[in-house]
Enzyme design. Structure first.
Site, mmCIF file in Angstrom:
data_model
loop_
_atom_site.group_PDB
_atom_site.id
_atom_site.type_symbol
_atom_site.label_atom_id
_atom_site.label_comp_id
_atom_site.label_asym_id
_atom_site.label_seq_id
_atom_site.Cartn_x
_atom_site.Cartn_y
_atom_site.Cartn_z
ATOM 1 N N GLY A 251 42.805 40.815 27.099
ATOM 2 C CA GLY A 251 41.834 41.447 27.985
ATOM 3 C C GLY A 251 41.855 42.965 27.936
ATOM 4 C CE LYS A 258 39.230 37.970 31.586
ATOM 5 N NZ LYS A 258 38.633 36.864 32.335
ATOM 6 C CG HIS A 278 36.765 35.644 36.157
ATOM 7 N ND1 HIS A 278 37.970 35.753 36.822
ATOM 8 C CD2 HIS A 278 37.094 35.290 34.891
ATOM 9 C CE1 HIS A 278 38.963 35.487 36.001
ATOM 10 N NE2 HIS A 278 38.468 35.197 34.826
ATOM 11 C CB CYS A 302 43.281 29.280 39.102
ATOM 12 S SG CYS A 302 44.274 30.445 40.033
ATOM 13 N N GLY A 303 43.130 27.264 36.119
ATOM 14 C CA GLY A 303 42.608 25.989 35.623
ATOM 15 C C GLY A 303 41.132 25.981 35.261
ATOM 16 C CB THR A 305 40.636 26.523 30.013
ATOM 17 O OG1 THR A 305 40.514 27.949 30.005
ATOM 18 C CG2 THR A 305 40.396 25.990 28.615
ATOM 19 C CG ASN A 415 49.096 35.890 30.131
ATOM 20 O OD1 ASN A 415 48.265 35.018 30.402
ATOM 21 N ND2 ASN A 415 48.738 37.146 29.860
ATOM 22 N NE ARG A 417 46.109 34.371 28.409
ATOM 23 C CZ ARG A 417 45.121 34.492 29.302
ATOM 24 N NH1 ARG A 417 43.935 33.989 29.076
ATOM 25 N NH2 ARG A 417 45.339 35.090 30.449
ATOM 26 C CG PHE A 541 45.032 18.113 35.549
ATOM 27 C CD1 PHE A 541 44.899 19.401 35.034
ATOM 28 C CD2 PHE A 541 46.227 17.781 36.189
ATOM 29 C CE1 PHE A 541 45.938 20.325 35.142
ATOM 30 C CE2 PHE A 541 47.268 18.699 36.295
ATOM 31 C CZ PHE A 541 47.117 19.961 35.761
ATOM 32 C CG ASN A 544 40.213 18.654 39.833
ATOM 33 O OD1 ASN A 544 40.831 18.187 40.792
ATOM 34 N ND2 ASN A 544 40.711 19.595 39.054
#
Ligand code: OXD
Ligand code: MN
Length: 634
Positions: A251, A258, A278, A302-303, A305, A415, A417, A541, A544
Site C-alpha cells: 500500500g 490505496k 474500501h 477483517c475478511g 477477501t 501481514n 501477502r 466464512f 456468512n
C-alpha cells in the site's frame, strides 16, 4: 519545465524494454542500490514513446530530479515481465518457488522494517489543514513537495526508472481512471502489472484523454534506502499527484491501490458525484438465477477477501446458491440512469493477506495461488513451497529466510501477502469487467468487535445508514504498523484512506439521497462477536451467506425484522441456521441489543462526530441524537 532536462543531457538514457529477445544489458547489469559506471554516458536520447506532452515533460522533470541511469517505459507485455522477473531472480529481489507445485510463483522478502502500511507517515497535503481534517496527517503542499524533492534528488542514480502507465478499472469503462507511476522498484512494476491494467492500452487511453484535456494521476515512487526514518507517503489531491519514498511495501508503493484508488479517487469522486470506497463487491445468485450485488466495507485484514470469494454452505449449494467475486478491496460506484448505484472494481488483482487463507476459510483463494503469483514475506517449506498459518506442511525458513525458530515469532509475517490476477479466481464474476459496472442492492459495513455489536442489523434508511458507517469501529490488525487489537473508530473502513475531511465525506455520502435515487439498503455485520468463554459465537466464512440471504430477502421485501433503536434485526426463525449445531443461547447472544451498552456507544459516536466541529452535517448529529434518545439510559 525544460523539454530537454539536464539529466537527459547528462545522459539518463530512455529505453523502451525491447519487445522480445534478450534482456537489454542495462537491465541485466542493474543492481538496485549499486552506483554504476557509465551513468553519465552521453549520446542522443531516443524519443520517448508517448505523444502526450504533459506526460513527456513530467517524466523528463522527474528524471532531472532523480537522475536514473535508464528510463524504461513499461508496455505490460509478457516478454517485458519475463525480463523483469529474470533480472529480479539475478539480483535476489525474487526467489523462485517450487516450479512443480507452484509454477511461475515467486517469493519476495521485504526489508524487515518495511512490512506494512505506515499510517503515521502518510500525509494528505491539501491547501489547508481543515480540508484534510482531523482524520488525516496533514502537511502544507509546498513544505511536502520540498521535503520529498530533497529526498528524491539523485535517488535513482545507478538505477532504472520505470514509467508505468495504468488504468484503474476495465480499460473501456467510463468509471475507470488512469494514472502513471514512476518507480525505481522492479518488484513494484511486477505487482502493478497484476494489480492494474498496466501498459500499452492504459497509455493509449491516457493519451486519448490527455488530448481532450483530461488529467492522469501522477505517482512518483522511490524505494530510497528503505530507511524508516526517511519514509513518507504524500498525497496532493488537488494536483492529482502522489509522492512516496522509502518503502517498497504494498500500500505504500503500489500507488494505484490505496494512494490513487482511495485517497486521490475519494477526492475526485467528491467533485464528480461518485464514491471511492474500501469495499469488496460480491454477486449472490439465488436458486432462481437472480444475482444481487453487495458492496461491503471492512477494515484491513477483517475478511473482505474471504467474503468476496465465499463458498456457500453445502445445503445452500444443493439448492443452487452461487457466489461471484467482482472485487475484494476497492469499489468505485456511481449513480446510473435508473438511479441505482453501479460499481466497478478498479483493481485487476488481489493483494491479499496470506496467513489464515486456507482450505477451510477460502478454498477459492488457495485455488488461484498455485501458479502465476507473487508472495511477499511468507515462509517456505523444505521443498520450497510457500507456507503460512492455515496451510498443511511445515515451514523450514521463516519470512526473513532464517531457519524457523519459535523464538523469532511467526514463520510467515502476520501481514505477509499474495499478489495474483483476479482472473485466476474460480468465482470471478462474468460481469466483473462490465464497463458500466454492476448494480448494488445492499451496502454492508462491518468491524471486528468482540462484544456489544450484534451479528447483523439493518439501517432504517440512508441517513441512518450513513451514521452506521460513520460510527463504525474495529479492533486494529497487522495490516498497518502499530498496536494490534485496539478498538478504534474507522468510518466506512476509510480512516486510513479518505483523501479529505471526514465531515465533508459524510456530507458527500448523505448527498446521494437525492430525488430519483434508488439507493441500496444499508446493513452492519459483526462476524467476530465472542461468548463468555472467549470463543467466536458465529462460525463465519461460508456460513456468512446465511446472513447475506436475510439481507437480500429484506431488499426484496421478503423477510421480517425486529425494529430496535439501533436498527432492524432478524426475527427468531428469520436466519437459516440449520445444520450449524449452534450452542443453546448462541443466536440470542448474537442478536442481543444491549441498550445500556449501545447508549454509551452512541454517546461515544456523538463525541467522535463533535471532534469534526461545525463541518459535521447536522443531519448526522440529529440522527445520532435520535438514536441516543430512543435508547435512553434505563
Ligand atoms: C490492504 C489494506 O492492503 O487494507 O488492502 O491494508
Ligand atoms: Mn484494503
Amino acid at each position: 519545465m525544460s523539454s530537454t532536462p539536464d539529466s537527459m543531457r547528462r545522459g539518463a538514457v530512455p529505453v523502451q524494454l525491447p519487445p522480445d529477445g534478450a534482456m537489454p544489458a542495462p537491465l541485466r547489469a542493474m543492481a538496485p542500490h549499486e552506483p554504476r559506471d557509465g551513468d553519465a554516458r552521453g549520446g542522443d536520447a531516443p524519443t520517448t514513446p508517448t505523444t502526450l506532452v504533459a506526460l513527456r515533460d513530467w517524466v523528463a522533470s522527474v528524471a532531472a530530479l532523480t537522475q536514473p541511469a535508464h528510463i524504461a517505459w513499461c508496455d505490460g507485455s509478457d516478454a517485458e515481465n519475463a525480463r523483469l522477473v529474470a533480472m529480479m531472480l539475478d539480483t535476489g529481489d525474487l526467489l523462485r518457488l517450487n516450479p512443480d507445485t507452484h509454477p511461475d510463483c515467486y517469493l519476495h522478502r521485504s526489508s524487515p522494517s518495511d512490512v506494512a502500511r505506515v499510517e503515521h507517515l502518510t500525509f494528505v497535503c491539501t491547501p489547508t489543514n481543515d480540508e484534510a481534517g482531523p482524520n488525516n496527517h496533514w502537511m502544507a503542499p509546498a513544505e511536502a513537495h520540498a521535503k520529498m524533492d530533497a529526498l528524491y534528488a539523485g535517488c535513482m542514480r545507478g538505477r532504472t526508472m520505470y514509467v508505468v502507465p495504468y488504468c484503474m478499472g476495465p480499460i473501456d469503462s467510463p468509471l475507470a481512471r488512469c494514472g502513471v507511476e514512476i518507480t525505481d522498484s522492479p518488484y513494484v512494476v511486477a505487482n502493478m502489472r497484476i494489480m492494474t491494467r498496466m501498459g500499452a492500452a492504459a497509455l493509449a487511453r491516457i493519451e486519448r484523454e490527455g488530448a481532450e484535456g483530461l488529467p492522469f494521476v501522477r505517482g512518483l515512487h522511490s524505494i530510497g534506502e528503505l530507511d524508516p526514518e526517511r519514509r513518507f507517503i504524500m498525497h496532493f489531491p488537488q494536483e492529482l499527484s502522489i509522492k512516496s519514498f522509502g518503502s517498497g511495501y504494498g500500500g505504500n508503493a503500489l500507488l494505484g491501490k490505496k494512494c490513487h484508488a482511495l485517497r486521490i479517487a475519494s477526492h475526485q469522486a467528491r467533485g464528480e458525484g461518485w464514491l471511492a470506497e474500501h469495499m469488496l463487491i460480491v454477486g449472490i445468485e439465488d436458486p432462481q438465477g437472480a444475482t444481487h450485488y453487495v458492496a461491503a466495507a471492512f477494515p484491513s485484514a477483517c475478511g473482505k477477501t474471504n467474503l468476496a470469494m465465499l463458498i456457500p454452505p453445502e445445503g445452500y449449494r444443493e439448492k443452487g446458491w452461487k457466489v461471484w467475486t467482482v472485487g475484494d478491496d476497492i469499489c468505485w460506484m456511481r449513480p446510473g440512469a435508473d438511479g441505482r448505484l453501479y460499481a466497478i472494481n478498479p483493481e485487476a488483482g488481489y493483494f491479499g493477506v496470506a496467513p489464515g487463507t486456507s482450505e477451510k476459510t477460502n478454498p477459492n483463494a488457495l485455488a488461484m495461488l498455485d501458479r502465476d503469483a507473487i508472495f511477499t514475506n511468507v515462509a517456505v517449506t523444505a521443498d520450497n513451497q510457500p507456507w503460512w498459518d492455515g496451510l498443511p506442511g511445515t515451514p523450514a525458513l521463516d519470512w526473513q529466510g532464517r531457519p524457523v525458530d519459535k523464538a523469532n515469532g511467526p514463520a510467515a509475517h502476520p501481514n505477509s501477502r499474495f499478489t495474483v490476477s483476479a482472473r485466476r479466481c474460480p468465482s470471478y464474476s462474468p460481469h466483473a469487467e462490465d464497463p458500466q459496472g454492476v448494480p448494488i442492492s445492499a451496502i454492508v459495513f462491518g468491524g471486528r468487535r468482540e462484544s456489544l455489536v450484534p451479528l447483523v442489523f439493518e439501517a432504517r434508511d440512508w441517513r441512518h445508514g450513513v451514521l452506521v458507517g460513520a460510527g463504525m469501529a474495529s479492533e486494529t490488525t497487522a495490516a498497518a504498523t502499530g498496536a494490534v487489537g485496539v478498538v478504534r473508530r474507522d468510518s466506512m473502513a476509510m480512516k486510513p484512506f479518505v483523501g479529505y475531511n471526514f465531515a465533508d465525506y459524510f456530507a458527500h455520502w448523505l448527498s446521494f439521497d437525492a430525488p430519483g435515487a434508488v439507493l441500496p439498503k444499508v446493513f452492519h455485520v459483526n462476524w467476530f462477536r465472542k461468548g463468555a468463554d472467549g470463543k467466536f459465537l458465529w462460525p463465519g466464512f461460508g456460513d456468512n451467506l446465511r446472513v447475506l440471504e436475510w439481507m437480500l430477502r429484506r431488499v426484496q421485501g421478503n423477510a421480517g425484522a425486529l425494529e430496535t433503536p439501533i436498527g432492524n434485526l432478524p426475527l427468531e426463525g428469520d436466519l437459516d441456521v440449520e445444520g450449524l449445531g449452534m450452542a443453546p443461547g448462541a443466536l440470542d447472544a448474537l442478536l442481543h441489543v444491549d441498550r445500556d451498552g449501545w447508549y454509551d456507544e452512541m454517546e461515544a459516536v456523538g463525541e467522535y462526530l463533535a471532534g469534526f466541529g461545525d463541518r459535521v452535517p447536522p443531519a448526522l448529529v440529529e440522527e445520532q441524537q435520535r438514536i441516543s434518545a430512543e435508547l435512553g439510559r434505563p
